[in-house]
Structure formats: structure tokens, C-alpha cells
Scaffold this motif. Structure first.
Motif, short mmCIF file in Angstrom:
data_model
loop_
_atom_site.label_atom_id
_atom_site.label_comp_id
_atom_site.label_asym_id
_atom_site.label_seq_id
_atom_site.Cartn_x
_atom_site.Cartn_y
_atom_site.Cartn_z
N PHE A 1 -6.94 -9.00 42.15
CA PHE A 1 -6.86 -8.03 43.24
C PHE A 1 -5.45 -7.42 43.35
O PHE A 1 -5.31 -6.28 43.80
CB PHE A 1 -7.23 -8.71 44.56
N ILE A 2 -4.42 -8.14 42.94
CA ILE A 2 -3.06 -7.60 42.99
C ILE A 2 -2.81 -6.63 41.84
O ILE A 2 -2.17 -5.58 42.02
CB ILE A 2 -2.03 -8.75 42.98
N LEU A 3 -3.31 -6.94 40.65
CA LEU A 3 -3.06 -6.10 39.48
C LEU A 3 -4.01 -4.91 39.38
O LEU A 3 -3.68 -3.93 38.69
CB LEU A 3 -3.16 -6.94 38.21
N LEU A 4 -5.17 -5.00 40.01
CA LEU A 4 -6.12 -3.87 39.93
C LEU A 4 -5.54 -2.56 40.46
O LEU A 4 -5.73 -1.51 39.82
CB LEU A 4 -7.41 -4.24 40.67
N PRO A 5 -4.83 -2.53 41.59
CA PRO A 5 -4.23 -1.25 42.03
C PRO A 5 -3.26 -0.67 41.02
O PRO A 5 -3.16 0.57 40.90
CB PRO A 5 -3.51 -1.63 43.35
N PHE A 6 -2.54 -1.50 40.28
CA PHE A 6 -1.66 -0.98 39.24
C PHE A 6 -2.46 -0.26 38.16
O PHE A 6 -2.06 0.80 37.67
CB PHE A 6 -0.85 -2.13 38.61
N GLY A 7 -3.60 -0.85 37.78
CA GLY A 7 -4.44 -0.20 36.78
C GLY A 7 -4.98 1.13 37.26
O GLY A 7 -4.98 2.12 36.51
N LEU A 8 -5.43 1.19 38.51
CA LEU A 8 -5.93 2.46 39.06
C LEU A 8 -4.81 3.49 39.18
O LEU A 8 -5.03 4.69 38.95
CB LEU A 8 -6.57 2.20 40.42
N PHE A 9 -3.60 3.03 39.53
CA PHE A 9 -2.46 3.95 39.61
C PHE A 9 -2.12 4.51 38.24
O PHE A 9 -1.90 5.73 38.08
CB PHE A 9 -1.26 3.22 40.21
N PHE A 10 -2.06 3.66 37.22
CA PHE A 10 -1.78 4.14 35.86
C PHE A 10 -2.88 5.07 35.36
O PHE A 10 -2.60 6.05 34.66
CB PHE A 10 -1.62 2.96 34.91
N PHE B 1 1.43 -10.01 31.66
CA PHE B 1 0.83 -11.33 31.50
C PHE B 1 1.62 -12.38 32.28
O PHE B 1 1.03 -13.28 32.89
CB PHE B 1 0.77 -11.70 30.02
N ILE B 2 2.94 -12.28 32.26
CA ILE B 2 3.77 -13.22 33.01
C ILE B 2 3.51 -13.08 34.51
O ILE B 2 3.40 -14.09 35.22
CB ILE B 2 5.26 -13.01 32.69
N VAL B 3 3.39 -11.85 34.98
CA VAL B 3 3.08 -11.63 36.39
C VAL B 3 1.74 -12.25 36.75
O VAL B 3 1.60 -12.95 37.77
CB VAL B 3 3.09 -10.12 36.72
N SER B 4 0.74 -12.01 35.91
CA SER B 4 -0.58 -12.59 36.16
C SER B 4 -0.54 -14.11 36.12
O SER B 4 -1.15 -14.79 36.96
CB SER B 4 -1.58 -12.06 35.12
N LEU C 1 -7.94 -1.85 32.28
CA LEU C 1 -7.58 -0.73 33.15
C LEU C 1 -6.07 -0.56 33.26
O LEU C 1 -5.61 0.53 33.63
CB LEU C 1 -8.19 -0.94 34.54
N ILE C 2 -5.32 -1.60 32.99
CA ILE C 2 -3.85 -1.48 32.97
C ILE C 2 -3.38 -1.00 31.60
O ILE C 2 -2.55 -0.08 31.50
CB ILE C 2 -3.20 -2.83 33.31
N GLY C 3 -3.90 -1.61 30.54
CA GLY C 3 -3.38 -1.34 29.20
C GLY C 3 -3.73 0.04 28.66
O GLY C 3 -2.86 0.72 28.09
N ALA C 4 -4.98 0.47 28.82
CA ALA C 4 -5.40 1.75 28.23
C ALA C 4 -4.67 2.94 28.86
O ALA C 4 -4.07 3.75 28.12
CB ALA C 4 -6.92 1.90 28.36
N PRO C 5 -4.66 3.11 30.18
CA PRO C 5 -3.90 4.25 30.74
C PRO C 5 -2.40 4.14 30.47
O PRO C 5 -1.73 5.16 30.25
CB PRO C 5 -4.20 4.16 32.24
N LEU C 6 -1.88 2.91 30.49
CA LEU C 6 -0.45 2.75 30.25
C LEU C 6 -0.08 3.15 28.83
O LEU C 6 0.97 3.75 28.59
CB LEU C 6 -0.05 1.30 30.51
N GLY C 7 -0.95 2.83 27.86
CA GLY C 7 -0.71 3.27 26.49
C GLY C 7 -0.75 4.77 26.35
O GLY C 7 0.03 5.36 25.58
N ALA C 8 -1.67 5.42 27.08
CA ALA C 8 -1.74 6.89 27.04
C ALA C 8 -0.50 7.52 27.65
O ALA C 8 -0.10 8.62 27.25
CB ALA C 8 -2.99 7.36 27.79
N ILE C 9 0.13 6.84 28.61
CA ILE C 9 1.34 7.37 29.24
C ILE C 9 2.56 7.13 28.35
O ILE C 9 3.40 8.02 28.15
CB ILE C 9 1.55 6.73 30.62
#
Length: 544
Positions: free
Chosen positions: A504-513, A474-477, A449-457
Motif C-alpha cells: 500500500f505504501i509503494l503502490l502510490p509511487f507506481g501510479l505516480f511514475f 527493494f530495500i525500502v520494501s 507498476l513501479i519498474g515499467a513506468p520508471l524505465g520509460a522515464i
């Protein structure tokens, strides 16, 4: 399956496999370097190395899968955006969510496979890998006689060569001490030169000695009897040494099966339940011995027994009476441990009614009556003798030391508390390992959910900018996971949040992207920010 789904899957599978094996190789290289010193000079052979690398490669998969999903999804949609394929798909009226659907289903199935691998395949691979690594560490290095130094690798012999030639087989000015009979250095061999080689599949080492002498002292340890001294001179002699101690012997794998890395989730949770029951038994032991330490104050230990111990004893008695399958008994034990933990936590918060009743009971039964101490002018000696007699009768006439008794009680309580603290730490470690089985699988979905939308952007493919972004997330995770596990083992946070915090911390980033990608956001384009900054400067100029 439609053509667009096949196109997206083909675009994703290739980069995913490549990135997965690359990540596994990098992680494996970094991990194997820690044990490099244990491999040097032991002549292990290709088969042993191949087996060890295969097992440790499986050990790296829980970390490699999420990173591979993140990097491959970012590369896939970055390539589609860079070649305007994603723009063409959107112009045909197909939304980004519809484009993501086949890959999302694939990643969900992959997460299920990762969970199965983490729970069943990885523990078995860990058992094979760490047992093999232990045997490698125990194996002796191959024979390496240094020039001018004694070599004691062969049991029962000490060998020194003052000269070693470049072929690593020829030695000069050789001294061999034979103390294999454990009677001291009763046999010494001197030789001008020697040639060494192995026979029978490297099971024996042969040293051909030239121009030397041997000195032997027989019956040297027998008292009142002179020792026989024998000297031999030879031009050519052979000495054969057994190399059985250099062979790698495989240890029974069951000796390593109790480690947490070799167990699946059910076994880990069962161990956690057993350790919780062990803690309750330790608490019960403390309260059983309390009356021995404080005989004058706590004659009835049942009055001060905590609710968790009372409940545990009741449930344990009920469990032993159950005449059913073992699974039902285990279920009752697990239920009892959870209820016990809840009781202890409630007791710490002061909301257990039983503890309040116990306190009231102690106040009524143990609190001495108040009287005016200033009204007592002197003591009757007869009364004092009666008190001393009662005290001696209470202690069965044994003389007691008022300092040793509480000191012994303190040491015993310290020991039990230390044991309880160690058990609680082990509970945290095992519970974190059990929770990580599923959290690492769900991390694949979060990374997608982070990588796919971010690649489209970003709309950049290849191994350039996507690799940098992937490594950053990955470092953040990794930092969040490492910090959470450290705090979870120390008991500062719950075991659940110790391993699930990063998701739970990285999921909002994926939804935002994902939201920004659906709206065709120019989040990473410099022109977009240049226009915004220009508008801000223009606004301030108008105000002036």
C-alpha cells in the motif's frame, strides 16, 4: 496477438529469466553461508548438496519474484527508451498504457503462479529442505585425527596419534583405548606406527598396526576375585572399527510438518483458529478455579464470567450437536472464534451490554450495606465465636493461611496469563505467515507498476542505473516488511497491515511514475532541473 505485443514480451522474458536466476543465486548464497559450518568436514557428497540447493532455491522464490519483476521491467523499458523504440511506438499513436498491457497481463498471471507456489510448492520444499538440513547437522564429521590429541568420534574408543604424516593415512606412536564394553579402559593398544583406510563402501575403518603391544585386564569388575592381566606383543595387527554412526540417517519428515513454514494458508488459518479456541479454554479454566481461591467473595463464578467464555461454551455445545460433515463443524468453530475475538475486543472498549448487566447485578448482590462504624464501641464475644464457627464450617474445618492462598492464586493466574501471551504471539506469527502468501504475490504487480513506468522515464537499459534504482526500492520494501512483521508479532499493529503495508505504501509511487511516464515527464533529466533552477534565479534577480 499483435507484433507489438510479441516484441514487448520477447524484450521482457529474457531479462526476467536472467535476473530471476541471478537473484535466486545471490539470495541462496547468502542463506547457505549461515550453515557453512554444518557442512564442513562431513563428506556429504554431490547428491546431498544438489538436493539441498534445489529445495532452498524454491524457498528463495517468494522474495526473488518481485525483485526480478522490478529489475527486468525497468531494464526492458529502459532499453526501449534508450534505443528510441518507445518513442517510435508513441509516434505511431500507441499509448504507453497500451504498450504496458501485454506485460501487465503476463505479470498478473505470474502473480497467480507465485501465489500457488507460495501456498503449495514452497511449504513442501521447506519440509524437504529443513528435514535434510537437520539430518546434516546431526551427522558426524568425517574422521579427522589431530596430531597429539585424543579423538573420540568412534563410539567406545579413544585414539591418540603423536605423529601424523602428510598423506593423512599414516600415523606414528599410536595409543588406542578400548572402553566399548563400558567397564572402563580395560584394554589398551600401543603401536609404533599405523596405516588406516576404509573398506566396504566406507562402512568400516581398518587400522593396520605395526610393532606394538596390547594390554588387557579381564574380569576387573568382579568383587573378591583377582583380575587376569594379559599382555600381547605383535609385529602386525589389524583393528576394524564400524562407521555406522557416521552415516547420515534420514529423520521422519512428519516430525517437522507442524512448523508454520511447512503449511499452506488454509492449514495456517485453521491453526490460528485452534489457538484462539485454546485461549478461550484457558480463560474458562481461570474462571473455573476462581471460586477455589476466593470462596468468601466469589461463590457464584457464573456472575463474573466474561461474555466471550459464555459465548464459546454455548457455541461449543451447539457444534457438538451438529450431525453433518466435518467441514460444517469446522466452519462453525471458525465462526465462533471470530465472534469470540469480537466480543473480547468489545468488552475491552466497554460497550458490551452483558458486562454492564453483570456489573449492576454484582452491585446489587455483593455490595455490603453501609452502617455507622463509629457507633460500635465493643464486640460481643459470643458474636465473634459465631463468626469463627461459620468461617470454619465454610472451609470444612480446614485451617487456611490467608497468605498462601492468594499467593497460590497469583502464581496460577501468572502461569495462565503467560500461556495466553505465548498463544497470542503464536497466533500473530501464524496469521502473518498466512497473509504473506498473497501479499508476496501481489508485490509482483506493485513492483511492475513501479519498474515499467520508471524505465520509460529514465530511458537507461543494461545493469547500471536500473540495478541501483531496483535495489533502492527493494530495500525500502524489505525494511517496511521487516518492521511490519516485527510490530505485528508483538501485537502493536494488525496482522493484515504487518504484511500489506509495503504494497500500500509503494503502490502510490507506481501510479505516480505511470502518470509521469504517460505525460513524457523529464523527471530524471538534469537539464530539466537546470532550467527550473535558472528560472528561479532569474525571478529573484527581477525582484531586485
Amino acid at each position: 496477438m499483435k507484433k507489438i505485443d510479441k516484441l514487448i514480451l520477447r524484450s521482457f522474458i529474457g531479462p526476467f529469466l536472467i535476473t530471476f536466476f541471478v537473484v535466486v543465486f545471490i539470495l541462496l548464497t547468502q542463506y547457505m553461508l549461515k550453515y557453512f559450518d554444518d557442512f564442513v568436514g562431513k563428506d556429504l557428497g554431490f547428491t546431498v548438496f544438489a538436493e539441498l540447493i534445489a529445495y532452498f532455491s524454491i524457498n528463495m522464490t517468494p522474495i526473488a519474484f518481485p525483485l526480478a519483476v522490478l529489475l527486468s521491467s525497468l531494464m526492458t523499458f529502459g532499453n526501449l527508451g534508450e534505443h528510441f523504440e518507445l518513442t517510435a511506438i508513441k509516434s505511431a499513436g500507441i499509448s504507453l498504457v497500451r504498450v504496458l498491457r501485454p506485460l501487465f497481463i503476463f505479470v498478473v498471471l505470474l502473480s497467480a503462479l507465485v501465489y500457488y507456489s507460495n501456498n503449495f510448492i514452497v511449504p513442501k520444499a521447506n519440509l524437504e529442505a529443513y528435514s535434510l538440513l537437520y539430518d546434516i547437522k546431526q551427522k558426524k564429521p568425517s574422521i579427522d585425527i589431530k596430531e597429539g590429541a585424543f579423538y573420540g568420534g568412534i563410539p567406545g574408543y579413544s585414539i591418540k596419534a603423536n605423529k601424523k604424516y602428510d598423506d593423512d593415512k599414516s600415523l606414528g606412536d599410536l595409543i588406542i583405548y578400548n572402553h566399548s564394553d563400558r567397564k572402563g579402559n580395560t584394554e589398551i593398544i600401543l603401536a609404533d606406527s599405523a596405516l588406516m583406510y576404509t573398506i566396504l563402501g566406507d562402512k568400516y575403518l581398518v587400522m593396520e598396526l605395526f610393532d606394538g603391544k596390547s594390554y588387557t585386564e579381564e574380569d576387573a569388575n568382579k568383587p573378591n576375585k583377582p583380575a587376569n592381566y594379559v599382555r600381547n606383543v605383535f609385529q602386525h595387527n589389524k583393528v576394524v572399527f564400524s562407521l555406522a554412526s557416521f552415516e547420515m540417517e534420514r529423520t521422519d519428515k512428519e516430525l517437522f510438518s507442524s512448523n508454520r513454514l511447512m503449511k499452506n494458508e488454509n492449514e495456517l488459518r485453521y491453526d490460528v483458529d485452534s489457538m484462539r479456541n485454546d485461549i478461550i479454554d484457558s480463560k474458562k479454566t481461570i474462571y473455573q478455579y476462581t471460586s477455589r481461591f476466593f470462596t468468601q467473595h466469589m461463590n457464584d463464578v457464573e456472575d463474573i464470567k466474561p461474555p466471550s467464555v459464555v459465548y464459546w461454551e454455548k457455541m461449543k455445545a451447539d457444534t457438538t450437536d451438529v450431525s453433518g460433515p466435518d467441514s460444517l463443524k469446522k466452519k462453525n468453530q471458525i465462526l465462533s472464534s471470530e465472534r469470540i475475538e469480537a466480543l473480547d475486543s468489545k468488552k475491552d472498549k466497554g460497550i458490551i451490554n452483558d458486562s454492564l448487566k453483570i456489573k449492576d447485578k454484582l452491585k446489587l448482590s455483593k455490595t455490603p450495606k453501609k452502617f455507622n462504624v463509629h457507633g460500635i464501641a465493643s464486640y460481643d464475644q459470643e458474636l465473634i465465636d459465631k463468626v469463627d464457627s461459620a468461617f470454619n464450617k465454610k472451609n470444612n474445618g480446614m485451617s487456611t493461611n490467608i497468605v498462601d492462598k492468594p499467593r497460590f492464586a497469583k502464581n496460577r493466574l501468572k502461569g495462565e496469563n503467560r500461556r495466553i501471551d505465548n498463544r497470542e504471539f503464536e497466533i500473530n506469527v501464524y496469521a502473518i505467515e498466512a497473509n504473506s502468501k498473497l501479499s508476496q504475490a501481489v508485490a509482483c504487480i506493485v513492483m511492475f507498476l513501479i519498474g515499467a513506468p520508471l524505465g520509460a522515464i529514465i530511458k537507461k537499459g543494461g545493469l547500471g542505473f536500473p540495478v541501483i534504482v531496483s535495489i533502492l526500492f527493494f530495500i525500502v520494501s524489505y525494511v517496511i516488511n521487516t518492521t511490519g512483521i516485527k510490530l505485528g508479532r508483538a501485537g502493536d499493529i494488525s496482522n493484515f497491515w504487518a504484511v500489506w503495508a509495503s504494497n500500500f505504501i509503494l503502490l502510490p509511487f507506481g501510479l505516480f511514475f505511470l502518470r509521469q511516464a504517460r505525460n513524457d515527464s523529464r523527471l530524471f533529466e538534469t537539464d530539466y532541473y537546470a532550467v527550473k533552477i535558472a528560472k528561479v534565479f532569474k525571478f529573484f534577480k527581477k525582484e531586485k
